[in-house]
Design a protein around this motif. Structure first.
Motif, PDB file in Angstrom:
ATOM      1  N   VAL A   6       1.393  16.069  19.350  1.00 40.36           N
ATOM      2  CA  VAL A   6       2.713  16.118  18.867  1.00 40.36           C
ATOM      3  C   VAL A   6       3.780  16.103  19.873  1.00 40.36           C
ATOM      4  O   VAL A   6       3.814  16.603  21.045  1.00 40.36           O
ATOM      5  CB  VAL A   6       2.851  17.391  18.021  1.00 40.36           C
ATOM      6  N   TYR A   7       5.210  15.171  19.397  1.00 41.34           N
ATOM      7  CA  TYR A   7       6.283  15.143  20.384  1.00 41.34           C
ATOM      8  C   TYR A   7       7.368  15.330  19.355  1.00 41.34           C
ATOM      9  O   TYR A   7       7.338  14.992  18.410  1.00 41.34           O
ATOM     10  CB  TYR A   7       6.209  13.869  21.000  1.00 41.34           C
ATOM     11  N   THR A   8       8.498  15.640  20.066  1.00 46.34           N
ATOM     12  CA  THR A   8       9.855  15.634  19.437  1.00 46.34           C
ATOM     13  C   THR A   8      10.783  14.590  19.925  1.00 46.34           C
ATOM     14  O   THR A   8      10.446  13.956  20.896  1.00 46.34           O
ATOM     15  CB  THR A   8      10.381  16.938  19.834  1.00 46.34           C
ATOM     16  N   LEU A   9      11.728  14.121  19.089  1.00 46.04           N
ATOM     17  CA  LEU A   9      12.546  13.167  19.671  1.00 46.04           C
ATOM     18  C   LEU A   9      13.828  13.635  18.822  1.00 46.04           C
ATOM     19  O   LEU A   9      14.189  13.401  17.504  1.00 46.04           O
ATOM     20  CB  LEU A   9      11.855  11.631  19.229  1.00 46.04           C
ATOM     21  N   VAL A  10      14.917  13.778  19.572  1.00 48.10           N
ATOM     22  CA  VAL A  10      16.093  14.509  18.962  1.00 48.10           C
ATOM     23  C   VAL A  10      17.310  13.394  19.231  1.00 48.10           C
ATOM     24  O   VAL A  10      17.358  12.812  20.296  1.00 48.10           O
ATOM     25  CB  VAL A  10      16.575  15.709  19.659  1.00 48.10           C
ATOM     26  N   PHE A  11      18.076  13.122  18.137  1.00 53.39           N
ATOM     27  CA  PHE A  11      19.416  12.144  18.484  1.00 53.39           C
ATOM     28  C   PHE A  11      20.321  12.937  17.968  1.00 53.39           C
ATOM     29  O   PHE A  11      20.505  13.502  16.935  1.00 53.39           O
ATOM     30  CB  PHE A  11      19.074  10.795  17.513  1.00 53.39           C
ATOM     31  N   ILE A  12      21.576  13.083  18.790  1.00 54.12           N
ATOM     32  CA  ILE A  12      22.702  13.503  18.614  1.00 54.12           C
ATOM     33  C   ILE A  12      23.749  12.270  18.156  1.00 54.12           C
ATOM     34  O   ILE A  12      23.801  11.228  18.910  1.00 54.12           O
ATOM     35  CB  ILE A  12      23.432  14.232  19.918  1.00 54.12           C
ATOM     36  N   ARG A  13      23.980  12.458  17.005  1.00 56.00           N
ATOM     37  CA  ARG A  13      25.040  11.174  16.447  1.00 56.00           C
ATOM     38  C   ARG A  13      25.987  11.991  15.715  1.00 56.00           C
ATOM     39  O   ARG A  13      25.905  12.685  15.041  1.00 56.00           O
ATOM     40  CB  ARG A  13      24.123  10.166  15.954  1.00 56.00           C
ATOM     41  N   LEU A  39       4.964  19.724  23.034  1.00 51.40           N
ATOM     42  CA  LEU A  39       5.242  21.112  22.690  1.00 51.40           C
ATOM     43  C   LEU A  39       4.660  22.028  23.896  1.00 51.40           C
ATOM     44  O   LEU A  39       3.579  21.438  24.123  1.00 51.40           O
ATOM     45  CB  LEU A  39       4.468  21.449  21.394  1.00 51.40           C
ATOM     46  N   GLU A  40       5.111  23.040  23.930  1.00 48.24           N
ATOM     47  CA  GLU A  40       4.584  24.067  24.776  1.00 48.24           C
ATOM     48  C   GLU A  40       3.706  24.925  24.146  1.00 48.24           C
ATOM     49  O   GLU A  40       3.882  24.984  22.676  1.00 48.24           O
ATOM     50  CB  GLU A  40       5.594  24.795  25.853  1.00 48.24           C
ATOM     51  N   PRO A  41       2.775  25.631  24.549  1.00 45.55           N
ATOM     52  CA  PRO A  41       1.688  26.708  23.729  1.00 45.55           C
ATOM     53  C   PRO A  41       2.744  27.617  22.889  1.00 45.55           C
ATOM     54  O   PRO A  41       3.750  27.827  23.600  1.00 45.55           O
ATOM     55  CB  PRO A  41       1.077  27.324  24.784  1.00 45.55           C
ATOM     56  N   ASN A  42       2.373  27.893  21.694  1.00 49.24           N
ATOM     57  CA  ASN A  42       3.162  28.929  20.978  1.00 49.24           C
ATOM     58  C   ASN A  42       4.473  28.484  20.586  1.00 49.24           C
ATOM     59  O   ASN A  42       5.226  29.378  20.204  1.00 49.24           O
ATOM     60  CB  ASN A  42       2.941  30.367  21.365  1.00 49.24           C
ATOM     61  N   GLU A  43       4.540  27.187  20.705  1.00 50.15           N
ATOM     62  CA  GLU A  43       5.892  26.730  20.382  1.00 50.15           C
ATOM     63  C   GLU A  43       6.173  26.182  18.919  1.00 50.15           C
ATOM     64  O   GLU A  43       5.118  25.498  18.669  1.00 50.15           O
ATOM     65  CB  GLU A  43       6.810  25.755  21.392  1.00 50.15           C
ATOM     66  N   ALA A  49      11.896  20.970  20.065  1.00 45.46           N
ATOM     67  CA  ALA A  49      13.098  19.965  20.033  1.00 45.46           C
ATOM     68  C   ALA A  49      14.339  20.400  20.724  1.00 45.46           C
ATOM     69  O   ALA A  49      14.943  19.727  21.600  1.00 45.46           O
ATOM     70  CB  ALA A  49      13.267  19.633  18.763  1.00 45.46           C
ATOM     71  N   VAL A  50      14.516  21.793  20.410  1.00 49.40           N
ATOM     72  CA  VAL A  50      15.767  22.423  20.995  1.00 49.40           C
ATOM     73  C   VAL A  50      15.501  22.444  22.373  1.00 49.40           C
ATOM     74  O   VAL A  50      16.526  22.334  23.306  1.00 49.40           O
ATOM     75  CB  VAL A  50      15.902  23.973  20.377  1.00 49.40           C
ATOM     76  N   ARG A  51      14.494  23.184  22.877  1.00 47.84           N
ATOM     77  CA  ARG A  51      14.045  23.261  24.524  1.00 47.84           C
ATOM     78  C   ARG A  51      14.284  21.802  25.198  1.00 47.84           C
ATOM     79  O   ARG A  51      14.937  21.667  26.343  1.00 47.84           O
ATOM     80  CB  ARG A  51      12.777  23.834  24.619  1.00 47.84           C
ATOM     81  N   GLU A  52      13.711  20.741  24.626  1.00 49.99           N
ATOM     82  CA  GLU A  52      13.777  19.392  25.242  1.00 49.99           C
ATOM     83  C   GLU A  52      15.083  18.882  25.436  1.00 49.99           C
ATOM     84  O   GLU A  52      15.565  18.315  26.545  1.00 49.99           O
ATOM     85  CB  GLU A  52      12.672  18.532  24.539  1.00 49.99           C
TER      86      GLU A  52
END
Ligand SMILES: Nc1ncnc2c1[nH]c(=O)n2[C@H]1C[C@H](O)[C@@H](COP(=O)(O)OP(=O)(O)OP(=O)(O)O)O1
Length: 167
Positions: A6-13, A39-43, A49-52
């Motif tokens: 699993v990966y996150t992908l965030v767009f600010i728009r 994702l990091e463990p337990n996240e 998404a917020v951390r990245e």
């Protein structure tokens, strides 16, 4: 059998502009993309998404302000790993985008998205995102440049989509 990662992908728009980052290292190097990663463990996915986003361009968002707008799946010829990418969008953030070791952020007009310098799949699903439609897309690649086949569909609700997926 495929192994899912699993990966996150965030767009600010906002209504006229989108923030992309020039990837300076690692997977997808030398291309524009949104901000995200593994994702990091337990996240939770939202916490990742917020951390990245913070790590990659120094912007802060609240998990509650992230809207899950799409789901992408990438598979690669002769590779047992499926990339499961959760796409988020928001216009609620704090801070000023700053260059980091991993990404160099830049605002783009929505009608001037640099698709020639992005993942080849982006041109297929960005139009859904830009029209505020929810989407589910799957891409099967040979290497990182050639899409062998793909499927994309508009969704009514992400909650219903994930509920069905888990059954
Ligand atoms: N094909 C495609 N289109 C659009 N976006 C993506 C892809 N493939 C992808 O991997 N992505 C996105 C998904 C993630 O947001 C990033 C990749 O994350 P990555 O940089 O490998 O993960 P990190 O956890 O930040 O990596 P390291 O810090 O370990 O280097 O691209």
């Amino acid at each position: 059998m495929l192994l899912k990662k699993v990966y996150t992908l965030v767009f600010i728009r906002n209504d006229t502009k989108i923030l992309l980052g020039w990837k300076k290292r690692g997977f997808g190097v030398n291309q524009w993309n949104g901000f995200g990663g593994k994702l990091e463990p337990n996240e939770t996915i939202q916490e990742a998404a917020v951390r990245e986003l913070k790590e990659e361009c120094c912007l802060s968002v609240k998990t509650a302000d992230l809207r899950n707008i799409g789901h992408l799946e990438f598979t690669f010829e002769d590779d047992p790993v499926m990339m499961d990418v959760r796409v988020f969008s928001t216009n609620m953030y704090e801070g000023v985008p700053k260059e980091t070791e991993e990404m160099c952020p830049k605002w783009f007009d929505l009608d001037r998205i640099p698709f020639d310098d992005m993942w080849p799949d982006d041109k297929f699903w960005f139009p859904y995102m830009l029209k505020n439609k929810l989407f589910y897309a799957k891409f099967h690649y040979k290497g990182f440049d050639t899409i062998l086949h793909y499927n994309i569909e508009e969704l009514e609700s992400m909650e219903d989509f994930y509920a069905k997926k888990s059954t």
